[in-house]
Design a protein around this motif. Structure first.
Motif, PDB file in Angstrom:
ATOM      1  N   TYR A  10      12.888   2.695  -7.485  1.00 39.06           N
ATOM      2  CA  TYR A  10      11.565   2.560  -6.875  1.00 39.06           C
ATOM      3  C   TYR A  10      10.986   1.165  -7.147  1.00 39.06           C
ATOM      4  O   TYR A  10      10.531   0.483  -6.230  1.00 39.06           O
ATOM      5  N   TRP A  11      11.019   0.732  -8.409  1.00 42.22           N
ATOM      6  CA  TRP A  11      10.442  -0.569  -8.748  1.00 42.22           C
ATOM      7  C   TRP A  11      11.259  -1.724  -8.203  1.00 42.22           C
ATOM      8  O   TRP A  11      10.712  -2.762  -7.838  1.00 42.22           O
ATOM      9  N   LYS A  12      12.576  -1.539  -8.124  1.00 41.79           N
ATOM     10  CA  LYS A  12      13.408  -2.594  -7.545  1.00 41.79           C
ATOM     11  C   LYS A  12      13.044  -2.807  -6.077  1.00 41.79           C
ATOM     12  O   LYS A  12      12.902  -3.940  -5.619  1.00 41.79           O
ATOM     13  N   GLU A  13      12.873  -1.721  -5.349  1.00 46.20           N
ATOM     14  CA  GLU A  13      12.496  -1.827  -3.935  1.00 46.20           C
ATOM     15  C   GLU A  13      11.069  -2.354  -3.786  1.00 46.20           C
ATOM     16  O   GLU A  13      10.780  -3.145  -2.886  1.00 46.20           O
ATOM     17  N   ASN A  14      10.177  -1.948  -4.678  1.00 49.23           N
ATOM     18  CA  ASN A  14       8.794  -2.422  -4.661  1.00 49.23           C
ATOM     19  C   ASN A  14       8.744  -3.934  -4.890  1.00 49.23           C
ATOM     20  O   ASN A  14       8.045  -4.654  -4.168  1.00 49.23           O
ATOM     21  N   ILE A  15       9.477  -4.422  -5.864  1.00 43.73           N
ATOM     22  CA  ILE A  15       9.510  -5.864  -6.148  1.00 43.73           C
ATOM     23  C   ILE A  15      10.099  -6.628  -4.964  1.00 43.73           C
ATOM     24  O   ILE A  15       9.627  -7.713  -4.621  1.00 43.73           O
ATOM     25  N   ARG A  16      11.116  -6.060  -4.318  1.00 41.49           N
ATOM     26  CA  ARG A  16      11.694  -6.711  -3.141  1.00 41.49           C
ATOM     27  C   ARG A  16      10.653  -6.856  -2.032  1.00 41.49           C
ATOM     28  O   ARG A  16      10.523  -7.914  -1.415  1.00 41.49           O
ATOM     29  N   TYR A  17       9.883  -5.777  -1.780  1.00 46.17           N
ATOM     30  CA  TYR A  17       8.810  -5.850  -0.785  1.00 46.17           C
ATOM     31  C   TYR A  17       7.787  -6.921  -1.161  1.00 46.17           C
ATOM     32  O   TYR A  17       7.350  -7.695  -0.315  1.00 46.17           O
ATOM     33  N   LEU A  18       7.400  -6.949  -2.424  1.00 49.89           N
ATOM     34  CA  LEU A  18       6.418  -7.942  -2.878  1.00 49.89           C
ATOM     35  C   LEU A  18       6.921  -9.364  -2.659  1.00 49.89           C
ATOM     36  O   LEU A  18       6.167 -10.223  -2.180  1.00 49.89           O
ATOM     37  N   LEU A  19       8.162  -9.611  -3.018  1.00 46.41           N
ATOM     38  CA  LEU A  19       8.708 -10.967  -2.860  1.00 46.41           C
ATOM     39  C   LEU A  19       8.769 -11.383  -1.391  1.00 46.41           C
ATOM     40  O   LEU A  19       8.449 -12.525  -1.056  1.00 46.41           O
ATOM     41  N   ILE A  20       9.147 -10.472  -0.531  1.00 41.65           N
ATOM     42  CA  ILE A  20       9.203 -10.788   0.906  1.00 41.65           C
ATOM     43  C   ILE A  20       7.811 -11.094   1.446  1.00 41.65           C
ATOM     44  O   ILE A  20       7.596 -12.093   2.131  1.00 41.65           O
ATOM     45  N   LEU A  21       6.834 -10.237   1.114  1.00 40.18           N
ATOM     46  CA  LEU A  21       5.474 -10.432   1.627  1.00 40.18           C
ATOM     47  C   LEU A  21       4.816 -11.679   1.039  1.00 40.18           C
ATOM     48  O   LEU A  21       4.121 -12.408   1.754  1.00 40.18           O
ATOM     49  N   LEU A  22       5.050 -11.948  -0.239  1.00 40.70           N
ATOM     50  CA  LEU A  22       4.484 -13.158  -0.839  1.00 40.70           C
ATOM     51  C   LEU A  22       5.135 -14.416  -0.269  1.00 40.70           C
ATOM     52  O   LEU A  22       4.469 -15.445  -0.133  1.00 40.70           O
ATOM     53  N   ARG A  72       1.356   0.323   4.015  1.00 40.89           N
ATOM     54  CA  ARG A  72       2.249   1.170   4.821  1.00 40.89           C
ATOM     55  C   ARG A  72       3.624   1.284   4.175  1.00 40.89           C
ATOM     56  O   ARG A  72       4.198   2.370   4.084  1.00 40.89           O
ATOM     57  N   LEU A  73       4.160   0.143   3.723  1.00 41.32           N
ATOM     58  CA  LEU A  73       5.467   0.163   3.069  1.00 41.32           C
ATOM     59  C   LEU A  73       5.448   0.995   1.793  1.00 41.32           C
ATOM     60  O   LEU A  73       6.391   1.740   1.510  1.00 41.32           O
ATOM     61  N   MET A  74       4.376   0.878   1.017  1.00 37.93           N
ATOM     62  CA  MET A  74       4.297   1.623  -0.236  1.00 37.93           C
ATOM     63  C   MET A  74       4.130   3.113   0.012  1.00 37.93           C
ATOM     64  O   MET A  74       4.668   3.937  -0.738  1.00 37.93           O
ATOM     65  N   ASN A  75       3.419   3.497   1.054  1.00 38.63           N
ATOM     66  CA  ASN A  75       3.301   4.915   1.390  1.00 38.63           C
ATOM     67  C   ASN A  75       4.667   5.495   1.748  1.00 38.63           C
ATOM     68  O   ASN A  75       5.008   6.598   1.327  1.00 38.63           O
ATOM     69  N   LYS A  76       5.454   4.736   2.516  1.00 41.98           N
ATOM     70  CA  LYS A  76       6.808   5.184   2.852  1.00 41.98           C
ATOM     71  C   LYS A  76       7.684   5.251   1.606  1.00 41.98           C
ATOM     72  O   LYS A  76       8.469   6.185   1.440  1.00 41.98           O
ATOM     73  N   LEU A  77       7.557   4.256   0.737  1.00 45.83           N
ATOM     74  CA  LEU A  77       8.349   4.220  -0.486  1.00 45.83           C
ATOM     75  C   LEU A  77       7.982   5.376  -1.411  1.00 45.83           C
ATOM     76  O   LEU A  77       8.863   6.001  -2.017  1.00 45.83           O
ATOM     77  N   ASP A  78       6.700   5.671  -1.524  1.00 45.71           N
ATOM     78  CA  ASP A  78       6.257   6.798  -2.341  1.00 45.71           C
ATOM     79  C   ASP A  78       6.847   8.110  -1.835  1.00 45.71           C
ATOM     80  O   ASP A  78       7.289   8.945  -2.624  1.00 45.71           O
ATOM     81  N   LYS A  79       6.851   8.301  -0.523  1.00 48.28           N
ATOM     82  CA  LYS A  79       7.422   9.523   0.051  1.00 48.28           C
ATOM     83  C   LYS A  79       8.935   9.577  -0.182  1.00 48.28           C
ATOM     84  O   LYS A  79       9.492  10.625  -0.468  1.00 48.28           O
ATOM     85  N   LYS A  80       9.586   8.436  -0.062  1.00 57.19           N
ATOM     86  CA  LYS A  80      11.042   8.372  -0.231  1.00 57.19           C
ATOM     87  C   LYS A  80      11.462   8.800  -1.637  1.00 57.19           C
ATOM     88  O   LYS A  80      12.459   9.513  -1.797  1.00 57.19           O
TER      89      LYS A  80
END
Length: 85
Positions: A10-22, A72-80
């Motif tokens: 979960y955190w690995k995917e979260n950090i990946r999203y953060l890096l892309i958006l930043l 939106r991405l985090m809501n999908k990630l939370d459900k996943k």
């Protein structure tokens, strides 16, 4: 999948999203607003130079849009991963 491996994934995917958006935010705010300002100033939108627009307003608009994308991405990630309770 154990709780520990699920949390790591979960955190690995979260950090990946953060890096892309930043990175997108950096490209819009710093590169378009500062580094590429002179090249973008050759283009006019609504009577304003595009480099000026990115430096003054464009970066803020993109930042707000990125906040909604992140939610939106985090809501999908939370459900996943089952953290949507």
């Amino acid at each position: 999948m154990t709780n520990k491996t699920k949390a790591k994934a979960y955190w690995k995917e979260n950090i990946r999203y953060l890096l892309i958006l930043l990175t997108i935010w950096f490209m819009v705010s710093f590169c378009a607003g500062i580094l590429l300002k002179d090249a973008l100033n050759e283009i006019k939108i609504g009577g304003f130079k595009l480099g000026f627009w990115f430096a003054q307003q464009g970066a803020m608009y993109v930042f707000v849009i990125l906040i909604f994308v992140y939610v939106r991405l985090m809501n999908k990630l939370d459900k996943k991963y089952g953290y949507d309770e």
